[in-house]
Design an enzyme around this catalytic site. Structure first.
Site, mmCIF file in Angstrom:
data_model
loop_
_atom_site.group_PDB
_atom_site.id
_atom_site.type_symbol
_atom_site.label_atom_id
_atom_site.label_comp_id
_atom_site.label_asym_id
_atom_site.label_seq_id
_atom_site.Cartn_x
_atom_site.Cartn_y
_atom_site.Cartn_z
ATOM 1 N N GLY A 196 0.670 -1.290 -0.115
ATOM 2 C CA GLY A 196 0.030 0.171 -0.089
ATOM 3 C C GLY A 196 0.896 1.517 -0.131
ATOM 4 N N GLY A 207 2.830 2.372 -2.427
ATOM 5 C CA GLY A 207 3.164 2.749 -3.862
ATOM 6 C C GLY A 207 4.460 2.399 -4.542
ATOM 7 N N ALA A 232 4.846 2.696 -8.330
ATOM 8 C CA ALA A 232 4.896 3.834 -8.724
ATOM 9 C C ALA A 232 6.192 4.586 -8.730
ATOM 10 C CB ALA A 232 3.509 4.568 -8.354
ATOM 11 N N ASP A 252 -1.542 7.313 -7.103
ATOM 12 C CA ASP A 252 -0.148 7.011 -6.585
ATOM 13 C C ASP A 252 0.873 7.713 -7.273
ATOM 14 O OD1 ASP A 252 -1.586 5.354 -5.036
ATOM 15 O OD2 ASP A 252 -0.488 3.444 -5.488
#
Ligand code: MEV
Length: 323
Positions: free
Chosen positions: A105, A107, A110, A152
């Site tokens: 969670g 990211g 990204a 994100d």
């Protein structure tokens, strides 16, 4: 060609995960205590396109052309080459070092995209705006997450607190007071693509219930923004608790997430909720400088695999990079 280095932070969602996929606003914050660093250095006496990659975290130690077409790192490089109309890359060594837990969670995907896009573009002598970096990273997110909202890649590329709504320019949140969070990991992996598609299934079956939940969340996002900007952290904490309840009703919490949320509140947090897709991943708790270490100790004692403090400064941008 000279050495190039880029660092990208992790992120948490303060309010509005999942609802943001359905066009509602959400608030995300960069987390500078965890990050991805990508270094690119030239290699002499090797032919062009001889790109060697290493990352101990994901067990990567290969030349680019040895990787399968589905390899995420290869895909980022391919997307970047297409976007920048580049046919060849000078021989180089790319080193990816990450302290961001995977599938939790924060990211991490990204952040790798953002850091790699920036480092490689700089290495090639190309300067990209934050917005271009974010757009290119979003293309990568689409391959891996199916239907990502784009929150994100945006918060990670711009490195500041944002209010994000799909299809609109994001708004910067101007904090009037530093936000002290405790971030704790359940140790259970959370696959964003799977959890987002499970929510979609339930939304298709029970549209009215989910649309109502998303609207309720949108209301608390707007309220949350105004309390954050006025420094009313007691109110922000109450709204985080409310958001967690809505996420439970959406079916994306878990026993461990709920236990950690309760533990944080009992230990003095102003509010706590799961952050990100849920079903695993992490919990964030809003604390004061005084209650922070008590909350960390309690969460570790309960079942957190790790817990650390993250401070989002008033400027919001990584002037306190600890990573
Ligand atoms: C993931 O960080 C947040 C979700 O809302 C998915 C998305 O916005 O793409 C669960």
């Amino acid at each position: 060609m000279t050495n190039s280095l880029s660092v990208a932070p992790g992120k948490v969602i303060l309010f509005g995960e999942h609802a943001v996929v359905y066009g509602r606003p959400a608030i995300a914050l960069p987390i500078n205590e965890i990050c991805v660093r990508v270094g690119v250095s030239p290699v002499i006496n090797r032919p062009v396109d001889s790109v060697h990659l290493t990352s101990s975290q994901i067990g990567l130690n290969s030349y680019l052309d040895e990787l399968s077409a589905h390899d995420p790192v290869k895909q980022i490089v391919q997307i970047l080459k297409t976007e920048l109309s580049i046919s060849h890359i000078p021989a180089c060594e790319i080193k990816i070092v990450s302290t961001i837990p995977l599938s939790s969670g924060f990211g991490s995907g990204a952040a790798v995209s953002v850091a790699l896009i920036r480092a490689l573009a700089n290495f090639l002598g190309i300067t990209l705006s934050d917005s271009r970096v974010s757009d290119i990273a979003h293309k990568m997110e689409r391959i891996h997450h199916g239907n990502p909202s784009g929150i994100d890649n945006t918060v990670i590329a711009f490195e500041k607190p944002i209010l994000f709504e799909k299809g609109k320019p994001f708004e910067t949140i101007l904090l009037s007071k530093a936000v002290h969070l405790v971030v704790a990991g359940t140790g259970t992996r959370s696959d964003t693509k799977v959890v987002v598609s499970e929510v979609r299934e339930r939304w298709l079956q029970n549209g009215l219930k989910y649309e109502k939940l998303f609207d309720e969340i949108a209301n608390l996002v707007r309220l949350g923004r105004s309390h954050l900007e006025r420094g009313n952290h007691d109110e922000v904490g109450i709204l985080m608790n409310k958001n967690h309840e809505f996420l439970q009703q959406m079916g994306v919490s878990s026993d461990k997430l709920d236990r950690l949320v309760m533990t944080a509140r009992d230990a003095g947090a102003l509010g706590a909720k799961l952050s990100g897709a849920g079903k695993g991943g992490n919990v964030i708790a809003l604390v004061t400088p005084k209650s922070s270490s008590r909350v960390i100790t309690a969460m570790k004692k309960e079942c957190a695999q790790f817990a650390f403090q993250s401070i989002i400064q008033v400027s919001g941008r990584g002037d306190d990079v600890l990573c």
